[in-house]
Write a protein that holds these residues in place. Structure first.
Motif, PDB file in Angstrom:
ATOM      1  N   THR A 112       1.457  -2.072 -79.941  1.00 37.94           N
ATOM      2  CA  THR A 112       0.062  -1.696 -80.163  1.00 37.94           C
ATOM      3  C   THR A 112      -0.514  -2.407 -81.379  1.00 37.94           C
ATOM      4  OG1 THR A 112       0.488   0.472 -79.199  1.00 37.94           O
ATOM      5  CG2 THR A 112      -1.509   0.236 -80.544  1.00 37.94           C
ATOM      6  N   ARG A 113       0.256  -2.417 -82.492  1.00 43.96           N
ATOM      7  CA  ARG A 113      -0.217  -3.045 -83.726  1.00 43.96           C
ATOM      8  C   ARG A 113      -0.449  -4.541 -83.530  1.00 43.96           C
ATOM      9  NH1 ARG A 113      -2.526  -4.840 -87.335  1.00 43.96           N
ATOM     10  NH2 ARG A 113      -1.981  -4.990 -89.550  1.00 43.96           N
ATOM     11  N   LEU A 114       0.462  -5.205 -82.837  1.00 43.19           N
ATOM     12  CA  LEU A 114       0.367  -6.647 -82.652  1.00 43.19           C
ATOM     13  C   LEU A 114      -0.816  -7.006 -81.760  1.00 43.19           C
ATOM     14  CD1 LEU A 114       1.555  -9.444 -83.129  1.00 43.19           C
ATOM     15  CD2 LEU A 114       3.116  -9.059 -81.222  1.00 43.19           C
ATOM     16  N   ARG A 115      -0.962  -6.329 -80.633  1.00 43.89           N
ATOM     17  CA  ARG A 115      -2.046  -6.631 -79.711  1.00 43.89           C
ATOM     18  C   ARG A 115      -3.399  -6.314 -80.333  1.00 43.89           C
ATOM     19  NH1 ARG A 115      -0.546  -6.331 -74.053  1.00 43.89           N
ATOM     20  NH2 ARG A 115      -2.003  -4.655 -73.658  1.00 43.89           N
ATOM     21  N   SER A 116      -3.456  -5.217 -81.081  1.00 45.16           N
ATOM     22  CA  SER A 116      -4.696  -4.857 -81.764  1.00 45.16           C
ATOM     23  C   SER A 116      -5.072  -5.906 -82.808  1.00 45.16           C
ATOM     24  CB  SER A 116      -4.546  -3.489 -82.425  1.00 45.16           C
ATOM     25  OG  SER A 116      -5.696  -3.157 -83.164  1.00 45.16           O
ATOM     26  N   ALA A 117      -4.071  -6.376 -83.563  1.00 43.50           N
ATOM     27  CA  ALA A 117      -4.321  -7.392 -84.592  1.00 43.50           C
ATOM     28  C   ALA A 117      -4.831  -8.681 -83.955  1.00 43.50           C
ATOM     29  CB  ALA A 117      -3.043  -7.660 -85.377  1.00 43.50           C
ATOM     30  N   MET A 118      -4.282  -9.042 -82.801  1.00 43.20           N
ATOM     31  CA  MET A 118      -4.721 -10.271 -82.134  1.00 43.20           C
ATOM     32  C   MET A 118      -6.173 -10.172 -81.673  1.00 43.20           C
ATOM     33  SD  MET A 118      -1.348 -11.243 -79.901  1.00 43.20           S
ATOM     34  CE  MET A 118      -2.343 -12.254 -78.829  1.00 43.20           C
ATOM     35  N   LEU A 119      -6.526  -9.048 -81.072  1.00 39.96           N
ATOM     36  CA  LEU A 119      -7.899  -8.875 -80.608  1.00 39.96           C
ATOM     37  C   LEU A 119      -8.877  -8.850 -81.769  1.00 39.96           C
ATOM     38  CD1 LEU A 119      -7.333  -6.212 -77.796  1.00 39.96           C
ATOM     39  CD2 LEU A 119      -8.013  -8.599 -77.489  1.00 39.96           C
ATOM     40  N   HIS A 120      -8.505  -8.147 -82.844  1.00 37.08           N
ATOM     41  CA  HIS A 120      -9.385  -8.085 -84.009  1.00 37.08           C
ATOM     42  C   HIS A 120      -9.520  -9.455 -84.674  1.00 37.08           C
ATOM     43  CE1 HIS A 120      -8.629  -3.473 -84.466  1.00 37.08           C
ATOM     44  NE2 HIS A 120      -9.446  -3.774 -83.477  1.00 37.08           N
ATOM     45  N   ALA A 121      -8.382 -10.171 -84.787  1.00 40.02           N
ATOM     46  CA  ALA A 121      -8.408 -11.479 -85.423  1.00 40.02           C
ATOM     47  C   ALA A 121      -9.274 -12.452 -84.624  1.00 40.02           C
ATOM     48  CB  ALA A 121      -6.990 -12.031 -85.554  1.00 40.02           C
ATOM     49  N   TYR A 122      -9.138 -12.415 -83.311  1.00 35.70           N
ATOM     50  CA  TYR A 122      -9.915 -13.316 -82.467  1.00 35.70           C
ATOM     51  C   TYR A 122     -11.407 -13.009 -82.579  1.00 35.70           C
ATOM     52  CZ  TYR A 122     -11.589 -15.800 -78.355  1.00 35.70           C
ATOM     53  OH  TYR A 122     -12.270 -16.638 -77.513  1.00 35.70           O
ATOM     54  N   THR A 123     -11.753 -11.707 -82.556  1.00 35.21           N
ATOM     55  CA  THR A 123     -13.157 -11.309 -82.679  1.00 35.21           C
ATOM     56  C   THR A 123     -13.713 -11.702 -84.040  1.00 35.21           C
ATOM     57  OG1 THR A 123     -12.759  -9.432 -81.210  1.00 35.21           O
ATOM     58  CG2 THR A 123     -14.754  -9.365 -82.564  1.00 35.21           C
ATOM     59  N   ARG A 124     -12.921 -11.450 -85.110  1.00 26.58           N
ATOM     60  CA  ARG A 124     -13.359 -11.776 -86.459  1.00 26.58           C
ATOM     61  C   ARG A 124     -13.553 -13.282 -86.608  1.00 26.58           C
ATOM     62  NH1 ARG A 124     -10.492  -8.361 -88.836  1.00 26.58           N
ATOM     63  NH2 ARG A 124      -8.583  -9.562 -89.067  1.00 26.58           N
ATOM     64  N   PHE A 125     -12.646 -14.047 -85.994  1.00 29.03           N
ATOM     65  CA  PHE A 125     -12.752 -15.499 -86.092  1.00 29.03           C
ATOM     66  C   PHE A 125     -14.018 -16.009 -85.417  1.00 29.03           C
ATOM     67  CE2 PHE A 125     -11.676 -19.831 -86.365  1.00 29.03           C
ATOM     68  CZ  PHE A 125     -11.968 -20.399 -85.145  1.00 29.03           C
ATOM     69  N   GLU A 126     -14.332 -15.466 -84.234  1.00 30.98           N
ATOM     70  CA  GLU A 126     -15.543 -15.893 -83.539  1.00 30.98           C
ATOM     71  C   GLU A 126     -16.790 -15.608 -84.371  1.00 30.98           C
ATOM     72  OE1 GLU A 126     -13.779 -17.897 -80.967  1.00 30.98           O
ATOM     73  OE2 GLU A 126     -15.889 -17.560 -80.481  1.00 30.98           O
ATOM     74  N   LEU A 127     -16.791 -14.479 -85.063  1.00 32.70           N
ATOM     75  CA  LEU A 127     -17.914 -14.150 -85.930  1.00 32.70           C
ATOM     76  C   LEU A 127     -17.993 -15.116 -87.113  1.00 32.70           C
ATOM     77  CD1 LEU A 127     -17.638 -10.244 -85.954  1.00 32.70           C
ATOM     78  CD2 LEU A 127     -19.403 -11.631 -84.835  1.00 32.70           C
ATOM     79  N   GLU A 128     -16.823 -15.450 -87.685  1.00 33.88           N
ATOM     80  CA  GLU A 128     -16.783 -16.395 -88.796  1.00 33.88           C
ATOM     81  C   GLU A 128     -17.304 -17.759 -88.346  1.00 33.88           C
ATOM     82  OE1 GLU A 128     -12.764 -16.494 -90.113  1.00 33.88           O
ATOM     83  OE2 GLU A 128     -12.794 -14.476 -90.941  1.00 33.88           O
ATOM     84  N   LYS A 129     -16.905 -18.166 -87.147  1.00 31.72           N
ATOM     85  CA  LYS A 129     -17.328 -19.469 -86.631  1.00 31.72           C
ATOM     86  C   LYS A 129     -18.842 -19.495 -86.414  1.00 31.72           C
ATOM     87  CE  LYS A 129     -16.043 -20.763 -82.447  1.00 31.72           C
ATOM     88  NZ  LYS A 129     -15.181 -21.248 -81.339  1.00 31.72           N
TER      89      LYS A 129
END
Length: 572
Positions: A112-129
């Protein structure tokens, strides 16, 4: 979601694989790398949504890869999660400041922690971009920091505008992708500083070949792009391309080095090869791949059949991934003959792939296996099977045969290669001197330092080293001096088709004489006629192979024709 997992610890990689693929409702595809350098190669050759990057690795730490990726254009970037065995908060903070989207302590990782971190990281990255583009790119003044050229984002935006103008005015627009040939090896041999200098000089030379109204950009790494508008005929582009290739063929001089390079170019033209920026770039990339596969230092324009060929190649690459575990590989053996008595003295092991009841020749899949690194598992399988066969013959009392096994340059990067060889010769009770590894001159040149190290380790085991395709490379004599070569195999292309002229014969005579003076054995390949055999005898070649005696055969046929036949003669 495509995930690149970079971690030198195989146990940790398997652990993360299990966590990610459990209840895989996200359709996660995982590609693994065991080092930063391997990870960077995969990153530049494929698209990934998320990188799971181990902080601590040998040779180069994950933080180095993080910083290197930070210099990539935002359009080519990926969300990055750093993993570490340490729970040091300062370390985590420094990774986030360096550009990571998240930091995970390995001992705390759950599905759960790993999959959640991946989704959050991907979303955060798209916002940063998105924020990056809004705050930095709207001005249209973004440039590549190394070369001073336009960067990828501005190039794509400018190309979109040109396509719109082309549609209204009725003119063609060409997109050219330029990729330096073997740039990685220049970096490896001379260092990254020289590599950066070379990119700057390449940018200057290419710019000097243009008329002035084209758009030149650096797309990342060693890839450049040119957009040419207001075109009427393709011939206009070809003249520019010829100037660029001729310009880059002139050696680059830095300090005491004269660096030779070349480039491959792929082109796509609007509107026949695509009507959008994405389509044109994709098709130019397909054409670039075609140019490289045809021998590099050339250009190709997109054609529909190229896409079909690339699709077939990708399918072969996918099917090869399971070739070993599905027992689809076969070994064939070509006899090596003693010229004096015409007895068989050894065999060369040659791999074949039986896929869907058809035999796929090596020309169709070996190069693909090398590029996908499937050659590692395939290569180990070949070594294991060939040495096992030799051990079986030895057990029957026939210990006079040698076994030649081909090694790809990509296998030099396999960390298990030497240990695999050592384990096999011990397991199957085969004296190391009976096993000979064939290496091409091109393989030696690609990474001299690594080649020396791996060949030295194999030689320490007691195995012999053969230089294959001898006489067709570009530095044969230097290779004989720098490497512990026991045998040279004269390439079959040097065997004369006719004996009217003396040049081909003189070349073979010279190569054999030189090899003998250096104390190196000689094997001639491609012996197909009695005239070839007579030439080999006159040159003093002691071992030959070719269709005059036998084509490559399966093990059962080899046993019947040579092993069991020899045994039955002895019992008479």
């Amino acid at each position: 979601m495509r995930v690149l997992l970079v971690d030198d610890d195989v146990v940790d990689r398997e652990f993360i694989n299990r966590k990610l693929l459990k209840h895989n409702d996200l359709d996660i595809q995982i590609t693994e790398a065991s080092s930063v350098d391997e990870g960077l190669v995969l990153y530049h050759n494929q698209h990934f949504d998320v990188i799971l990057l181990d902080y601590r690795m040998p040779s180069r730490d994950g933080i180095e890869m993080l910083l290197e990726l930070g210099n990539e254009p935002k359009t080519n970037s990926t969300a990055i999660i750093i993993t570490s065995s340490s729970d040091d908060e300062e370390l985590a903070l420094s990774c986030l400041k360096a550009g990571a989207q998240d930091f995970l302590v390995k001992s705390e990782i759950t599905t759960t922690r790993l999959r959640s971190a991946m989704l959050h990281a991907y979303t955060r990255f798209e916002l940063e971009k998105q924020l990056y583009f809004e705050t930095h790119c709207k001005t249209g003044n973004q440039v590549d920091r190394l070369t001073g050229l336009t960067d990828r984002y501005v190039f794509e935006e400018s190309l979109r505008r040109e396509l719109h103008h082309g549609l209204r005015a009725g003119y063609k627009v060409a997109v050219l992708l330029i990729d330096l040939d073997n740039f990685k090896y220049i970096n490896d041999i001379y260092g990254h500083q020289v590599g950066d200098w070379l990119l700057q000089e390449v940018a200057k030379r290419v710019h000097g070949c243009l008329r002035g109204n084209e758009l030149l950009a650096r797309m990342g790494g060693d890839e450049f792009a040119i957009a040419i508008s207001n075109l009427k005929i393709r011939k206009d582009i070809e003249s520019i391309l010829k100037r660029i290739l001729q310009s880059l063929a002139i050696p680059f001089i830095i300090s005491e080095f004269a660096i030779k390079t070349s480039a491959s170019v792929g082109g796509a033209i609007y509107p026949e090869n695509g009507k959008t920026t994405d389509e044109l770039l994709k098709h130019a990339d397909v054409a670039l791949y075609q140019a490289k596969s045809l021998g590099r230092n050339r250009y190709s324009f997109f054609q529909k059949r190229m896409e079909e060929q690339l699709s077939r190649r990708h399918q072969i690459e996918k099917d090869l991934e399971t070739a070993v575990e599905n027992n689809e590989l076969l070994l064939y053996f070509q006899p090596v003959i003693n010229v004096e008595n015409e007895n068989v003295v050894g065999f060369e092991a040659l791999v074949r792939w039986k896929f869907k009841e058809k035999i796929v020749p090596p020309d169709e899949f070996i190069s693909i296996a090398e590029q996908s690194e499937a050659i590692w598992s395939i290569g180990r399988w070949i070594i294991r099977e060939a040495i096992a066969v030799l051990g079986g013959w030895n057990a029957l009392g026939y210990a006079d045969y040698s076994m030649s096994i081909n090694l790809s340059s990509v296998q030099f990067k396999d960390p298990e290669l030497v240990s695999c060889i050592e384990t096999c010769i011990e397991t199957f009770n085969v004296p190391a001197f009976q096993v000979e590894f064939e290496i091409t001159e091109t393989a030696l040149w690609r990474d001299l330092k690594e080649s020396r190290r791996v060949i030295g380790k194999i030689r320490e085991l007691g195995c012999r080293i053969a230089l294959d395709d001898f006489g067709t490379g570009f530095s044969s004599i230097s290779h004989l001096q720098k490497f512990p070569i026991d045998t040279v195999k004269i390439d079959k292309s040097l065997m004369p088709g006719s004996f009217d002229g003396s040049k081909d014969i003189a070349i073979i005579m010279g190569l054999v004489a030189m090899s003998k003076m250096l104390g190196i054995d000689v094997v001639a390949e491609g012996v197909e006629t009695d005239a070839h055999l007579s030439l080999c005898k006159a040159a003093g070649i002691t071992r030959i192979q070719g269709y005059l005696y036998s084509k490559p055969l399966c093990k059962d046929t080899i046993d019947e024709l040579y092993i069991f036949a020899a045994r039955s003669q002895e019992t008479r």
